[in-house]
Design an enzyme around this catalytic site. Structure first.
Site, mmCIF file in Angstrom:
data_model
loop_
_atom_site.group_PDB
_atom_site.id
_atom_site.type_symbol
_atom_site.label_atom_id
_atom_site.label_comp_id
_atom_site.label_asym_id
_atom_site.label_seq_id
_atom_site.Cartn_x
_atom_site.Cartn_y
_atom_site.Cartn_z
ATOM 1 C CG PHE A 522 37.079 6.129 -45.820
ATOM 2 C CD1 PHE A 522 37.452 6.870 -44.720
ATOM 3 C CD2 PHE A 522 37.844 5.015 -46.158
ATOM 4 C CE1 PHE A 522 38.576 6.530 -43.960
ATOM 5 C CE2 PHE A 522 38.963 4.658 -45.415
ATOM 6 C CZ PHE A 522 39.337 5.412 -44.314
ATOM 7 C CD GLU A 523 31.939 11.150 -49.867
ATOM 8 O OE1 GLU A 523 31.454 10.432 -50.771
ATOM 9 O OE2 GLU A 523 31.256 11.802 -49.063
ATOM 10 C CB ILE A 524 34.446 4.374 -51.875
ATOM 11 C CG1 ILE A 524 34.520 4.082 -50.371
ATOM 12 C CG2 ILE A 524 35.114 3.276 -52.686
ATOM 13 C CD1 ILE A 524 33.618 2.921 -49.946
#
Ligand code: 0X9
Ligand code: ZN
Length: 823
Positions: A522-524
């Site tokens: 995940f790239e938040i």
């Protein structure tokens, strides 16, 4: 460990001075407490006579750093924590609170500053512990070299990379490339004029996104102070209102375990960091200590990259979610009951501690430790840069290995740096780093069916593979469906990892291709590596404005989907059978996987390295029937590759007719719409089955530049190609939905505007879909040992995803077991 005096470390200008206790004796270096007290060491200076406390007062001899360490004495481990306070204000300066008595508390101090060093016996049998204190002088600039660094303006630009060739070119420049991007461009950090020059000379086009990162970093820090001051409790499961320090993660983890002993277990991972810190994780499950109960394991990890603070925040909040939910929410309790959950909030403890304790400069210079990405490895640096500690050394944050390029899968290939100071340095070899070995050991010893590794930033859910030429795994539909489902909660884009650009040696590429466990990055958030807490942590986690997942559940709901997948037998494999009580079933696999051909700094390659992985897991029988959740027996790496059989012929080539005339030059598309539009139609079943199309155009001179954009009937950009220095463009779309499309040609630059070099030979070429390929099948070796440890059963077991395999009475004395025992 003794108090040191006047030891020169050898780095230019970097000297360790002794503490100001000239008559220090060995006894002064030992902290003692007759009893323990479960209290936080870092929150306050305690009374000297308080239970479980011992203290020393020291005065800093330097403008620089204090390093205070604890080490166990005489074999008694126990759990002691450590904190350093400013004596005048009582404010904590540095602290450490890992699970054992190996602590490193490190931070900045001023010459003459009076400090209280406090040891706290949290639990265990160790009545005493060794204390060591070092002071390290630094120049006013915070550099150990003494050479004043003139900080330059750092900025974020969006670099246009419409084709994969452009993306590869960009990656080869060695710039700090973020994950925020799309099909036609990526955001890149330019730290200084040298970076600006590199980008300029590449010929790639860019536009400014944030002209002053330093200001943004200071603004974000101010916003965080303001938010924390005015907010009692956030909507997070813990109520937290600000980014934690490493010692807060450590302390909260052991408190969660202490307060919920049946549900939560805290553990130290196998390998200490380069600087000697312990790495801490939590396991959360009903009857948590019974790890061999056959339940599927769901792993969530944060902060491989030091500066990506929201990653560890989301990870620890997920732990609180499970603990709180277990008590208050029947749905969560149900899911936790069917699974085992492991969280490791901070994988890269050295890097994180440095980034978190650094002054917020945000200038991305070599000495901007706040923006450090990598770990603290020094072994690969040139000798002159190997000296000094990670927080203050002649190479600053440039030193170290990227833990997310160090896993073995595809290691050595595209999308990683071969250079010790590259931001994506792959390390000396696959698994050369303690951080990656920790996760490898963890995932190799359990049936980890699901794994999320958290990063910032870009609002992405990425699935394997990280490199395009690997081709999608046979599990692509499964991976895509779960990725898309989670993305419907957090509003991120769900794509294969290579979709943005190539990376090799990443966490989920190793865990997925090696174990078959479903893995995602995940790239938040989109605002930076650790932007305002309220947005990047609170809003993103809870799914509230301004997050993309506002109203959809946010990462909380996405993580719950992942947990739901772990609890779903259809998403992994299940072994059933029966075994007498107290017998141990073991699943074993050992195999070699090649890395990529190993890219060399000169561009040549050396043969792949064969890396041996061993997967071992245990089920402890409670008697009678069992159901053991496991990953498929065949490694996705050898299982085959995804594709589909053509259902009809491909479409014949469609010519694109160049409209009369040449549009004016336009370097500002889509800002300025000046261009030519050429419609074309893509057919579908039952008439044709297209696996991809390529829109191709050509012209005469490579000095002329036409750019190509392709839109669908809804006006969405579906593919584009806009390279410079060529006399053609090619834009590709895989599995194109049938319908009307428009090719848009932009006249970016003419070699001689007086006699226009118009494009020609435009066409749309179609290809058939590529059928799937099937590789070999692999088996687990299943063994059963009785209460005396005697091998009584052995079998080869094949299990596919979603399959339930009945292994029968595997513990019945088998001829094969007898034979195996005699070997
Ligand atoms: O580069 C990384 O390790 C990750 N991005 S980050 O900005 N957090 O550093 C992403 C790895 C996988 N991404 C791609 N293959 N694009
Ligand atoms: Zn990252």
């Amino acid at each position: 460990m003794a108090l040191r005096t006047g030891i020169a470390l050898g780095a230019a200008g970097l000297v360790v001075f002794g503490v100001t206790v000239p008559s220090a004796t060995a006894a002064d270096n030992v902290l003692r407490a007759d009893s323990s007290a479960n209290r936080a060491c870092h929150t306050a200076v305690q009374s000297r006579r308080a239970q479980g406390i011992d203290q020393r007062e020291v005065t800093s001899t330097v403008d620089g750093l204090i390093q205070a360490r604890l080490a166990p004495r005489d074999g008694a481990e126990g759990d002691w924590d450590l904190a350093v306070f400013d004596k005048a204000t009582g404010k904590v300066v540095a602290a450490a609170a890992a699970l054992r008595s190996r602590e490193l508390a490190e931070s900045f101090v001023k010459k003459g500053q009076q400090l209280v060093v406090q040891g706290c016996r949290y639990s265990g049998s160790a009545r005493s512990v060794n204390l060591g204190i070092d002071f390290l002088a630094l120049t006013p600039q915070g550099t150990p070299t003494g050479s004043p660094q003139q900080p330059q303006r750092a900025e974020v630009v969006r670099v246009e990379t419409p084709s994969r060739t452009d993306k590869s070119k960009l990656l080869s420049l060695g710039l700090d490339v973020t994950e925020k991007g799309d099909d036609t461009g990526v955001e890149v950090v330019l730290a200084d004029d040298a970076d600006r020059k590199t980008l300029r000379e590449s010929g790639l086009r860019s536009t400014t996104v944030d002209a002053d990162l330093s200001r943004t970093a200071r603004d974000d820090a101010a916003k965080d102070r303001e938010y924390a001051a005015k907010t009692q409790a956030s909507g997070l499961p813990s109520g937290r209102t600000s980014y934690r320090h490493l010692y807060e993660y450590e302390y909260e983890m052991k408190e969660l375990a202490r307060r919920n002993p049946k549900l939560v277990r805290a553990f130290t991972l196998n390998h200490a960091s380069v600087e000697g810190r312990d790495v801490t994780g939590l396991e959360i499950a009903t009857d948590v200590t019974n790890a061999a109960d056959g339940k599927p394991v769901n792993v969530t990890v944060g902060v491989h990259h030091a500066r990506e603070w929201p990653a560890s925040e989301h990870t620890i909040e997920w732990a609180y979610e499970l603990v709180n939910g277990y008590q208050r929410d029947p749905a969560i309790k149900g899911l936790v009951g069917k699974t085992r959950n492991i969280v490791v909030p901070v994988v890269n403890v050295d890097g994180f501690s440095i980034s978190r304790e650094a002054e917020p400069k945000g200038d991305f210079s070599r000495f901007d430790y706040e923006m450090k990405r990598k770990n603290c490895q020094t072994a690969d640096s040139p000798p002159q840069f190997r000296t000094g500690i990670c927080k203050a050394n002649p190479a600053g944050k440039d030193r170290g290995t990227d833990p997310n390029r160090n896993y073995a899968t595809f290691w050595g290939g595209n999308g990683a740096s071969t250079s010790w100071n590259g931001e994506t340095f792959r390390g000396a070899g696959p698994f050369s780093e303690p951080e990656t070995r920790n996760i490898r050991d963890l995932v190799s010893k359990r049936q980890v069916t699901n794994l999320i590794t958290l990063h910032t930033y870009g609002n992405l859910i990425l699935r394997p593979p990280g490199v395009a030429d690997t081709r999608a795994p046979l599990d692509e539909p499964v991976l895509k469906a779960l990725g898309d489902k989670m993305a419907s909660r957090n509003g991120y884009r769900s794509i294969p990892s290579w979709g943005l650009y190539d990376t090799t040696g990443t966490t989920e590429d190793w865990s997925f291709w090696t174990t078959g466990g479903l893995g995602y990055t995940f790239e938040i958030n989109t605002a930076g590596f650790h932007p305002a807490y309220q947005n990047a942590v609170v809003a993103e986690y809870t799914g509230t404005a301004p997050a993309a997942g506002a109203g959809k559940g946010g990462n909380r709901a996405a993580f719950l989907d992942m947990l739901g997948s772990a609890a779903d037998p259809a998403a992994h494999s299940t072994l059933i059978g029966s075994a007498p009580r107290g017998h141990q079933l073991k699943l074993h696999k050992t195999f070699q996987t090649p890395t990529s051909p190993v890219l060399q700094p000169d561009g040549s390659t050396k043969p792949p390295i064969y890396v041996t992985d061993t997967l071992d897991s245990t089920y402890s029988s409670t008697g009678g029937r069992f159901a053991w959740s496991v990953n498929p027996s065949t490694r996705p790496y050898v299982a085959g590759r995804y594709g589909r059989e053509p259902q009809g012929p491909k479409q014949t080539t469609v010519p694109l007719t160049n409209p009369v005339g040449v549009p004016a030059e336009n370097t500002d598309y889509p800002g300025s719409p000046v261009s030519e539009s050429i419609p074309f139609t893509v057919k579908g079943l039952p008439e044709v089955d297209n696996g991809r199309f390529d829109v191709v155009v050509q012209w005469t001179s490579p000095q002329t530049d036409w750019d190509l954009y392709v839109y669908n009937a809804a006006g969405e950009l579906v593919t584009s190609s806009a390279s410079g220095g060529t006399n053609s463009e090619k834009a590709t779309l895989f599995d194109p939905p049938p319908g009307n499309y428009t090719a848009v040609m932009v006249n970016y630059d003419q070699v001689d505007p007086a006699s226009p070099d118009d494009w020609a030979n435009g066409r749309v070429e179609f290809s058939s879909p590529v059928p799937p390929t099937y590789g070999t099948r692999e088996a687990y070796t299943l063994t059963c040992t009785n209460r005396n440890g005697k091998l009584v059963g052995i079998a080869d077991v094949f299990a596919d995803r979603g399959q339930t395999v009945d292994v029968g009475e595997v513990c019945t004395n088998s001829a094969r077991a007898n034979k195996e025992r005699r070997r």
